[in-house]
Scaffold this motif. Structure first.
Motif, PDB file in Angstrom:
ATOM      1  N   SER A   1       0.852  -1.181   0.000  1.00  0.00           N
ATOM      2  CA  SER A   1       0.000   0.000   0.000  1.00  0.00           C
ATOM      3  C   SER A   1       0.890   1.233   0.000  1.00  0.00           C
ATOM      4  CB  SER A   1      -0.926  -0.023   1.207  1.00  0.00           C
ATOM      5  OG  SER A   1      -0.189  -0.373   2.344  1.00  0.00           O
ATOM      6  N   LEU A   2       0.257   2.367  -0.046  1.00  0.00           N
ATOM      7  CA  LEU A   2       1.004   3.623  -0.062  1.00  0.00           C
ATOM      8  C   LEU A   2       1.705   3.848   1.264  1.00  0.00           C
ATOM      9  CD1 LEU A   2      -1.555   6.014  -1.759  1.00  0.00           C
ATOM     10  CD2 LEU A   2       0.766   5.580  -2.549  1.00  0.00           C
ATOM     11  N   PRO A   3       2.839   4.547   1.251  1.00  0.00           N
ATOM     12  CA  PRO A   3       3.439   4.928   2.534  1.00  0.00           C
ATOM     13  C   PRO A   3       2.457   5.784   3.329  1.00  0.00           C
ATOM     14  CG  PRO A   3       4.603   5.956   0.669  1.00  0.00           C
ATOM     15  CD  PRO A   3       3.607   5.009   0.103  1.00  0.00           C
ATOM     16  N   ALA A   4       2.522   5.689   4.646  1.00  0.00           N
ATOM     17  CA  ALA A   4       1.572   6.405   5.500  1.00  0.00           C
ATOM     18  C   ALA A   4       1.650   7.910   5.247  1.00  0.00           C
ATOM     19  CB  ALA A   4       1.862   6.092   6.959  1.00  0.00           C
ATOM     20  N   LEU A   5       0.469   8.521   5.171  1.00  0.00           N
ATOM     21  CA  LEU A   5       0.399   9.961   4.914  1.00  0.00           C
ATOM     22  C   LEU A   5       0.378  10.718   6.237  1.00  0.00           C
ATOM     23  CD1 LEU A   5      -2.049  10.987   2.031  1.00  0.00           C
ATOM     24  CD2 LEU A   5       0.312  11.652   2.405  1.00  0.00           C
ATOM     25  N   VAL A   6       1.541  11.054   6.720  1.00  0.00           N
ATOM     26  CA  VAL A   6       1.613  11.841   7.954  1.00  0.00           C
ATOM     27  C   VAL A   6       1.909  13.279   7.551  1.00  0.00           C
ATOM     28  CG1 VAL A   6       2.727  12.063  10.204  1.00  0.00           C
ATOM     29  CG2 VAL A   6       2.569   9.820   9.099  1.00  0.00           C
ATOM     30  N   MET A   7       0.965  14.164   7.818  1.00  0.00           N
ATOM     31  CA  MET A   7       1.083  15.523   7.290  1.00  0.00           C
ATOM     32  C   MET A   7       2.329  16.252   7.786  1.00  0.00           C
ATOM     33  SD  MET A   7      -1.141  15.889   5.065  1.00  0.00           S
ATOM     34  CE  MET A   7      -1.258  17.639   4.714  1.00  0.00           C
ATOM     35  N   ASP A   8       2.735  15.986   9.009  1.00  0.00           N
ATOM     36  CA  ASP A   8       3.892  16.696   9.557  1.00  0.00           C
ATOM     37  C   ASP A   8       5.209  16.141   9.024  1.00  0.00           C
ATOM     38  OD1 ASP A   8       2.278  18.321  10.975  1.00  0.00           O
ATOM     39  OD2 ASP A   8       2.333  17.112  12.804  1.00  0.00           O
ATOM     40  N   ASP A   9       5.176  14.930   8.555  1.00  0.00           N
ATOM     41  CA  ASP A   9       6.404  14.328   8.059  1.00  0.00           C
ATOM     42  C   ASP A   9       6.070  13.464   6.845  1.00  0.00           C
ATOM     43  OD1 ASP A   9       9.013  13.603   7.801  1.00  0.00           O
ATOM     44  OD2 ASP A   9       8.899  11.994   9.285  1.00  0.00           O
ATOM     45  N   LEU A  10       5.807  14.134   5.726  1.00  0.00           N
ATOM     46  CA  LEU A  10       5.377  13.434   4.522  1.00  0.00           C
ATOM     47  C   LEU A  10       6.486  12.531   3.978  1.00  0.00           C
ATOM     48  CD1 LEU A  10       3.664  16.438   2.737  1.00  0.00           C
ATOM     49  CD2 LEU A  10       2.503  14.417   3.615  1.00  0.00           C
ATOM     50  N   PRO A  11       6.112  11.340   3.509  1.00  0.00           N
ATOM     51  CA  PRO A  11       7.130  10.464   2.901  1.00  0.00           C
ATOM     52  C   PRO A  11       7.609  11.055   1.582  1.00  0.00           C
ATOM     53  CG  PRO A  11       4.930   9.580   2.537  1.00  0.00           C
ATOM     54  CD  PRO A  11       4.765  10.788   3.414  1.00  0.00           C
ATOM     55  N   GLU A  12       8.905  10.935   1.315  1.00  0.00           N
ATOM     56  CA  GLU A  12       9.443  11.457   0.058  1.00  0.00           C
ATOM     57  C   GLU A  12       9.794  10.329  -0.908  1.00  0.00           C
ATOM     58  OE1 GLU A  12      12.595  14.337   0.801  1.00  0.00           O
ATOM     59  OE2 GLU A  12      11.482  15.062   2.535  1.00  0.00           O
ATOM     60  N   GLY A  13       9.582   9.116  -0.467  1.00  0.00           N
ATOM     61  CA  GLY A  13       9.872   7.978  -1.328  1.00  0.00           C
ATOM     62  C   GLY A  13       8.940   6.823  -1.001  1.00  0.00           C
ATOM     63  N   GLY A  14       9.182   5.699  -1.643  1.00  0.00           N
ATOM     64  CA  GLY A  14       8.355   4.519  -1.393  1.00  0.00           C
ATOM     65  C   GLY A  14       7.125   4.454  -2.277  1.00  0.00           C
ATOM     66  N   PHE A  15       7.084   5.303  -3.300  1.00  0.00           N
ATOM     67  CA  PHE A  15       5.928   5.330  -4.193  1.00  0.00           C
ATOM     68  C   PHE A  15       6.122   4.473  -5.446  1.00  0.00           C
ATOM     69  CE2 PHE A  15       5.946   9.568  -2.116  1.00  0.00           C
ATOM     70  CZ  PHE A  15       4.767   9.454  -1.416  1.00  0.00           C
TER      71      PHE A  15
END
Lengths: 110, 168
Positions: free
Chosen positions: B119-133
């Motif tokens: 699934s998509l990397p977790a969407l944490v607004m304060d620390d958005l993932p920059e990879g893993g897509f």
């Protein structure tokens, strides 16, 4: 790599001139754009009309730039082409960025 | 010139009924070469398939081939040529329902988690993932994705459907 920067009253308009934001240029793209936006005191409007293609490394660069923005300053993405819009939509990043048509007057509602 | 019938490869009538466009390329795994190849793929299939299909094909191929480039051995591609870049073989053929793609490379082995449903990397607004897509996009946009490794090579095959089921 070139960005056309225009300081308008309400925001800083930045036009991306690269046709592709991919693994070949993601890092310099991120560094150069970050340099422009961190100094801004206004919200950033990024004109993406010239970008035909973006992959996940390009998306990562966009996210990194957005995270480097000063607090409370938004980042608006304007005029996404279909290939670029797809990447934002599939990764749900369309909920993180403010995505709009190029100008408010020229609305293309689906 | 007299045609020599024997030299003509025997084709089954079914296969000869419709000539399908295809693309084949052997390239070294580095981002600039990947970019050039993708632009040639675009030129090859433009007008043959829809822009939407072409866009999905280009994105998936970019993710797969740039992954190989990204995980190339340290120092590969340096001017002294001491460490060799992985070599990718790319083949695309248009079928009735989509574009069949096969890629092989002699880079490092693919970790299992790339191919396992993800699934998509977790969407944490304060620390958005920059990879893993990347592998999420590959899995999302392909059908019949399969992988195996044999004699130091990775083999990856999948199909890009013409119409995306369930998509708007």
């Amino acid at each position: 790599m070139q960005f056309i920067v225009e300081d308008v009253v309400t925001h800083l308009a930045v036009k991306v001139t690269e046709p592709r934001i991919d693994a070949a240029i993601a890092t310099p793209f991120k560094d150069k754009l970050r340099e422009i936006v961190v100094k801004s005191r206004k919200p950033i409007h990024l004109d993406m009309a010239s970008v035909d293609f973006m992959d996940s490394s390009g998306l990562g660069a966009m996210i990194a730039v957005r995270k480097s923005l000063p607090q409370n300053l938004g980042m608006v993405l304007c005029a996404l082409t279909p290939n670029v819009e797809r990447v934002f939509r599939l990764t749900r990043m369309d909920s993180v960025f403010d995505i709009r048509p190029l100008t408010a007057q020229k609305e293309h509602r689906e | 010139m007299t045609p020599i019938e024997r030299s003509e490869p025997k084709r089954s009538t079914r296969a000869s009924a419709q000539v399908q466009p295809m693309f084949h390329r052997v390239l070294s795994a580095q981002p600039e070469t990947v970019r050039d190849t993708l632009q040639d793929v675009r030129r090859r299939f433009q007008g043959e398939v829809s822009d939407d299909t072409l866009g999905r094909l280009e994105l998936v191929l970019a993710e797969v081939m740039n992954n190989v480039a990204e995980h190339a051995p340290a120092g590969a591609g340096a001017p002294d040529d001491s460490v060799r870049l992985p070599v990718i073989h790319l083949c695309i053929v248009r079928h009735t329902n989509g574009l069949a793609c096969a890629l092989t490379d002699d880079g490092v082995s693919l970790p299992d988690e790339c191919i396992l449903p993800r699934s998509l990397p977790a969407l944490v607004m304060d620390d958005l993932p920059e990879g893993g897509f990347g592998w999420f996009l590959i899995q999302d946009l392909t059908q019949a994705l399969c992988y195996y490794r044999e004699s130091q090579r990775n083999y990856l095959a999948f199909s890009i459907p013409f119409a995306q089921s369930g998509a708007a």
